[in-house]
Scaffold this motif. Structure first.
Motif, PDB file in Angstrom:
ATOM      1  N   ILE A 280      42.080  64.209  34.133  1.00  0.00           N
ATOM      2  CA  ILE A 280      41.998  64.846  32.983  1.00  0.00           C
ATOM      3  C   ILE A 280      40.083  64.190  32.855  1.00  0.00           C
ATOM      4  CG2 ILE A 280      42.294  63.964  30.393  1.00  0.00           C
ATOM      5  CD1 ILE A 280      44.900  63.676  31.121  1.00  0.00           C
ATOM      6  N   ALA A 281      39.446  64.501  32.550  1.00  0.00           N
ATOM      7  CA  ALA A 281      38.104  64.266  32.019  1.00  0.00           C
ATOM      8  C   ALA A 281      38.594  62.686  31.612  1.00  0.00           C
ATOM      9  CB  ALA A 281      37.042  65.254  31.230  1.00  0.00           C
ATOM     10  N   GLY A 282      37.072  62.196  30.963  1.00  0.00           N
ATOM     11  CA  GLY A 282      36.817  60.662  30.398  1.00  0.00           C
ATOM     12  C   GLY A 282      36.310  60.089  30.987  1.00  0.00           C
ATOM     13  N   ILE A 283      36.370  58.328  30.356  1.00  0.00           N
ATOM     14  CA  ILE A 283      35.787  57.495  31.171  1.00  0.00           C
ATOM     15  C   ILE A 283      36.993  56.722  31.402  1.00  0.00           C
ATOM     16  CG2 ILE A 283      34.650  55.114  30.168  1.00  0.00           C
ATOM     17  CD1 ILE A 283      33.918  56.715  27.966  1.00  0.00           C
ATOM     18  N   THR A 284      36.459  55.708  32.497  1.00  0.00           N
ATOM     19  CA  THR A 284      37.432  54.819  33.342  1.00  0.00           C
ATOM     20  C   THR A 284      36.751  53.726  33.292  1.00  0.00           C
ATOM     21  OG1 THR A 284      36.770  55.850  35.627  1.00  0.00           O
ATOM     22  CG2 THR A 284      38.338  56.362  34.927  1.00  0.00           C
ATOM     23  N   GLN A 285      37.349  51.940  33.720  1.00  0.00           N
ATOM     24  CA  GLN A 285      36.915  51.063  32.857  1.00  0.00           C
ATOM     25  C   GLN A 285      37.961  50.117  34.563  1.00  0.00           C
ATOM     26  OE1 GLN A 285      36.313  51.089  28.631  1.00  0.00           O
ATOM     27  NE2 GLN A 285      35.691  49.158  29.811  1.00  0.00           N
ATOM     28  N   ALA A 286      37.159  49.538  34.853  1.00  0.00           N
ATOM     29  CA  ALA A 286      37.839  48.376  36.301  1.00  0.00           C
ATOM     30  C   ALA A 286      36.621  47.676  35.705  1.00  0.00           C
ATOM     31  CB  ALA A 286      37.287  48.994  37.411  1.00  0.00           C
ATOM     32  N   PRO A 287      37.592  46.318  35.729  1.00  0.00           N
ATOM     33  CA  PRO A 287      39.204  46.060  36.372  1.00  0.00           C
ATOM     34  C   PRO A 287      40.050  45.878  35.003  1.00  0.00           C
ATOM     35  CG  PRO A 287      37.915  43.661  36.380  1.00  0.00           C
ATOM     36  CD  PRO A 287      37.214  45.003  36.346  1.00  0.00           C
ATOM     37  N   THR A 288      40.683  46.456  34.606  1.00  0.00           N
ATOM     38  CA  THR A 288      42.403  46.611  33.368  1.00  0.00           C
ATOM     39  C   THR A 288      41.809  44.947  32.517  1.00  0.00           C
ATOM     40  OG1 THR A 288      43.458  48.486  34.401  1.00  0.00           O
ATOM     41  CG2 THR A 288      43.704  46.796  32.359  1.00  0.00           C
ATOM     42  N   SER A 289      41.462  43.736  33.555  1.00  0.00           N
ATOM     43  CA  SER A 289      41.756  42.702  33.192  1.00  0.00           C
ATOM     44  C   SER A 289      41.037  41.527  34.176  1.00  0.00           C
ATOM     45  CB  SER A 289      43.103  42.132  32.227  1.00  0.00           C
ATOM     46  OG  SER A 289      43.887  42.424  33.749  1.00  0.00           O
ATOM     47  N   GLN A 290      40.394  40.403  33.356  1.00  0.00           N
ATOM     48  CA  GLN A 290      40.361  39.547  34.723  1.00  0.00           C
ATOM     49  C   GLN A 290      40.202  37.982  34.359  1.00  0.00           C
ATOM     50  OE1 GLN A 290      39.201  40.061  37.961  1.00  0.00           O
ATOM     51  NE2 GLN A 290      39.135  38.182  38.435  1.00  0.00           N
ATOM     52  N   ILE A 291      40.424  37.040  34.809  1.00  0.00           N
ATOM     53  CA  ILE A 291      40.449  36.172  34.747  1.00  0.00           C
ATOM     54  C   ILE A 291      38.994  35.728  35.652  1.00  0.00           C
ATOM     55  CG2 ILE A 291      41.424  33.598  34.327  1.00  0.00           C
ATOM     56  CD1 ILE A 291      43.822  35.310  34.205  1.00  0.00           C
ATOM     57  N   LEU A 292      38.536  35.130  34.704  1.00  0.00           N
ATOM     58  CA  LEU A 292      37.086  34.536  35.446  1.00  0.00           C
ATOM     59  C   LEU A 292      36.975  32.403  35.427  1.00  0.00           C
ATOM     60  CD1 LEU A 292      35.030  35.905  36.626  1.00  0.00           C
ATOM     61  CD2 LEU A 292      33.310  36.019  35.175  1.00  0.00           C
ATOM     62  N   ALA A 293      36.426  31.989  36.576  1.00  0.00           N
ATOM     63  CA  ALA A 293      35.916  30.544  36.325  1.00  0.00           C
ATOM     64  C   ALA A 293      34.347  30.543  35.203  1.00  0.00           C
ATOM     65  CB  ALA A 293      35.860  30.010  37.539  1.00  0.00           C
ATOM     66  N   ALA A 294      34.252  30.142  34.936  1.00  0.00           N
ATOM     67  CA  ALA A 294      32.781  29.704  33.934  1.00  0.00           C
ATOM     68  C   ALA A 294      32.340  29.329  35.099  1.00  0.00           C
ATOM     69  CB  ALA A 294      32.304  28.935  33.064  1.00  0.00           C
ATOM     70  N   GLY A 295      30.763  30.433  35.064  1.00  0.00           N
ATOM     71  CA  GLY A 295      29.749  30.321  36.121  1.00  0.00           C
ATOM     72  C   GLY A 295      29.710  31.339  36.963  1.00  0.00           C
TER      73      GLY A 295
ATOM     74  N   TYR B  59      32.537  58.788  22.577  1.00  0.00           N
ATOM     75  CA  TYR B  59      34.149  58.727  23.235  1.00  0.00           C
ATOM     76  C   TYR B  59      33.966  57.497  23.969  1.00  0.00           C
ATOM     77  CZ  TYR B  59      33.900  63.345  22.016  1.00  0.00           C
ATOM     78  OH  TYR B  59      33.891  64.110  20.844  1.00  0.00           O
ATOM     79  N   PHE B  60      35.305  56.547  23.917  1.00  0.00           N
ATOM     80  CA  PHE B  60      35.426  55.496  24.729  1.00  0.00           C
ATOM     81  C   PHE B  60      36.979  55.150  25.610  1.00  0.00           C
ATOM     82  CE2 PHE B  60      33.134  52.138  21.165  1.00  0.00           C
ATOM     83  CZ  PHE B  60      33.232  52.716  20.949  1.00  0.00           C
ATOM     84  N   GLY B  61      36.609  54.481  26.236  1.00  0.00           N
ATOM     85  CA  GLY B  61      36.917  53.614  27.527  1.00  0.00           C
ATOM     86  C   GLY B  61      38.345  52.955  27.144  1.00  0.00           C
ATOM     87  N   PRO B  62      39.105  53.110  28.016  1.00  0.00           N
ATOM     88  CA  PRO B  62      40.603  52.098  27.729  1.00  0.00           C
ATOM     89  C   PRO B  62      40.606  50.546  27.512  1.00  0.00           C
ATOM     90  CG  PRO B  62      40.319  51.837  30.326  1.00  0.00           C
ATOM     91  CD  PRO B  62      39.141  53.320  29.645  1.00  0.00           C
ATOM     92  N   GLY B  63      39.202  50.156  28.283  1.00  0.00           N
ATOM     93  CA  GLY B  63      38.491  48.597  28.287  1.00  0.00           C
ATOM     94  C   GLY B  63      38.977  47.781  29.609  1.00  0.00           C
ATOM     95  N   THR B  64      38.241  46.624  29.010  1.00  0.00           N
ATOM     96  CA  THR B  64      38.593  45.399  30.150  1.00  0.00           C
ATOM     97  C   THR B  64      38.775  44.090  29.434  1.00  0.00           C
ATOM     98  OG1 THR B  64      37.227  46.515  31.748  1.00  0.00           O
ATOM     99  CG2 THR B  64      37.101  44.339  31.882  1.00  0.00           C
ATOM    100  N   ARG B  65      39.759  43.506  29.852  1.00  0.00           N
ATOM    101  CA  ARG B  65      40.365  42.035  29.387  1.00  0.00           C
ATOM    102  C   ARG B  65      39.811  40.900  29.770  1.00  0.00           C
ATOM    103  NH1 ARG B  65      42.517  46.225  26.811  1.00  0.00           N
ATOM    104  NH2 ARG B  65      43.601  46.110  25.146  1.00  0.00           N
ATOM    105  N   LEU B  66      38.511  40.041  29.331  1.00  0.00           N
ATOM    106  CA  LEU B  66      37.586  39.320  30.319  1.00  0.00           C
ATOM    107  C   LEU B  66      38.898  38.279  29.544  1.00  0.00           C
ATOM    108  CD1 LEU B  66      36.029  38.904  32.620  1.00  0.00           C
ATOM    109  CD2 LEU B  66      33.936  38.346  30.889  1.00  0.00           C
ATOM    110  N   LEU B  67      38.702  36.995  30.458  1.00  0.00           N
ATOM    111  CA  LEU B  67      38.750  35.107  30.130  1.00  0.00           C
ATOM    112  C   LEU B  67      38.176  34.612  31.075  1.00  0.00           C
ATOM    113  CD1 LEU B  67      40.287  33.291  28.415  1.00  0.00           C
ATOM    114  CD2 LEU B  67      42.063  34.161  30.082  1.00  0.00           C
ATOM    115  N   VAL B  68      37.119  34.316  30.306  1.00  0.00           N
ATOM    116  CA  VAL B  68      36.358  33.281  30.713  1.00  0.00           C
ATOM    117  C   VAL B  68      36.915  32.020  30.472  1.00  0.00           C
ATOM    118  CG1 VAL B  68      33.856  32.408  31.461  1.00  0.00           C
ATOM    119  CG2 VAL B  68      34.807  34.767  31.566  1.00  0.00           C
ATOM    120  N   LEU B  69      36.750  30.827  31.688  1.00  0.00           N
ATOM    121  CA  LEU B  69      37.858  29.365  31.516  1.00  0.00           C
ATOM    122  C   LEU B  69      36.946  28.532  31.776  1.00  0.00           C
ATOM    123  CD1 LEU B  69      41.019  30.000  32.798  1.00  0.00           C
ATOM    124  CD2 LEU B  69      40.657  30.046  30.734  1.00  0.00           C
TER     125      LEU B  69
END
Lengths: 113, 115
Positions: free
Chosen positions: A1-16, A103-113
């Motif tokens: 199916i044509a469209g937009i893909t994003q990676a990663p789906t989610s990520q927890i990242l350390a500050a810096g 048209y939009f992709g599914p998104g990436t959820r990012l948490l920066v700690l």
């Protein structure tokens, strides 16, 4: 199916830390966009690209960089992540810079700690 | 600069009831108008758009919206809501800004559907 893909789906990242969010579209769209979505603020444009090889700044570009080496890919890089960059990131595309429909992709959820 | 207001942060309706989500915009000329829907954990899906012509536009999933120039509004309607319509809805305005079009989004209306 044509469209937009994003990676990663989610990520927890350390500050810096450095992080690159990937976006790929297979619709041969010339224009691509990066938005961040924050509660109570809606979607805000970070950077855009009208065509391969060109990029531009949106409403909230600070702390982010983009590149557009080819038509299909539009990665977003956080050089040194900060907690205020915790957000949901959406990639979008339109046929070209003269097309208003995006048209939009599914998104990436990012948490920066 | 253009702006979009969605006055209702959260709306709850019963399944089978009618629905109207409000959207008001501020722009000097007739803008391009959009409604997007975002299901939980998903991206934004285009429901419908208005560019010109007939002011009542039909979209996917049984939704429609009416452009009223005199009220600067573009309200979204559905005659009978289904449980699967529970989502967040965003109204957006598209205007030419420099080298391309810019979308300005409202802050969204969260729809809850009761059984």
């Amino acid at each position: 199916i044509a469209g937009i893909t994003q990676a990663p789906t989610s990520q927890i990242l350390a500050a810096g830390r450095r992080m690159t969010l990937r976006c790929t579209q297979d619709m041969r769209h010339n224009a691509m966009y990066w938005y961040r979505q924050d509660l109570g603020l809606g979607l805000r444009l970070i950077h855009y690209s009208n065509t391969a090889g060109t990029t531009g700044k949106g409403e909230v570009p600070d702390g982010y960089s983009v590149s557009r080496a080819n038509t299909d890919d539009f990665p977003l890089t956080l050089a040194s992540a900060v907690p205020s960059q915790t957000s949901v990131y959406f990639c979008a595309s339109s046929a070209d810079s003269g097309s208003v429909t995006q048209y939009f992709g599914p998104g990436t959820r990012l948490l920066v700690l | 600069a253009q702006s979009v207001t969605q006055p209702d942060i959260h709306i709850t309706v019963s399944e089978g009831a009618s629905l109207e989500l409000r959207c008001n915009y501020s722009y000097g000329a007739t803008p391009y108008l959009f409604w997007y829907v975002q299901s939980p954990g998903q991206g934004l899906q285009l429901l419908l758009k208005y560019f010109s012509g007939d002011t009542l536009v039909q979209g996917i999933k049984g939704f429609e919206a009416e452009f009223k120039r005199s009220q600067s509004s573009f309200n979204l309607r559905k005659p009978s809501v289904h449980w699967s319509d529970a989502a967040e809805y965003f109204c957006a305005v598209g205007v030419r800004g420099g080298s391309n079009y810019k979308l300005t989004f409202g802050k969204g209306t969260l729809l809850t559907v009761n059984p």
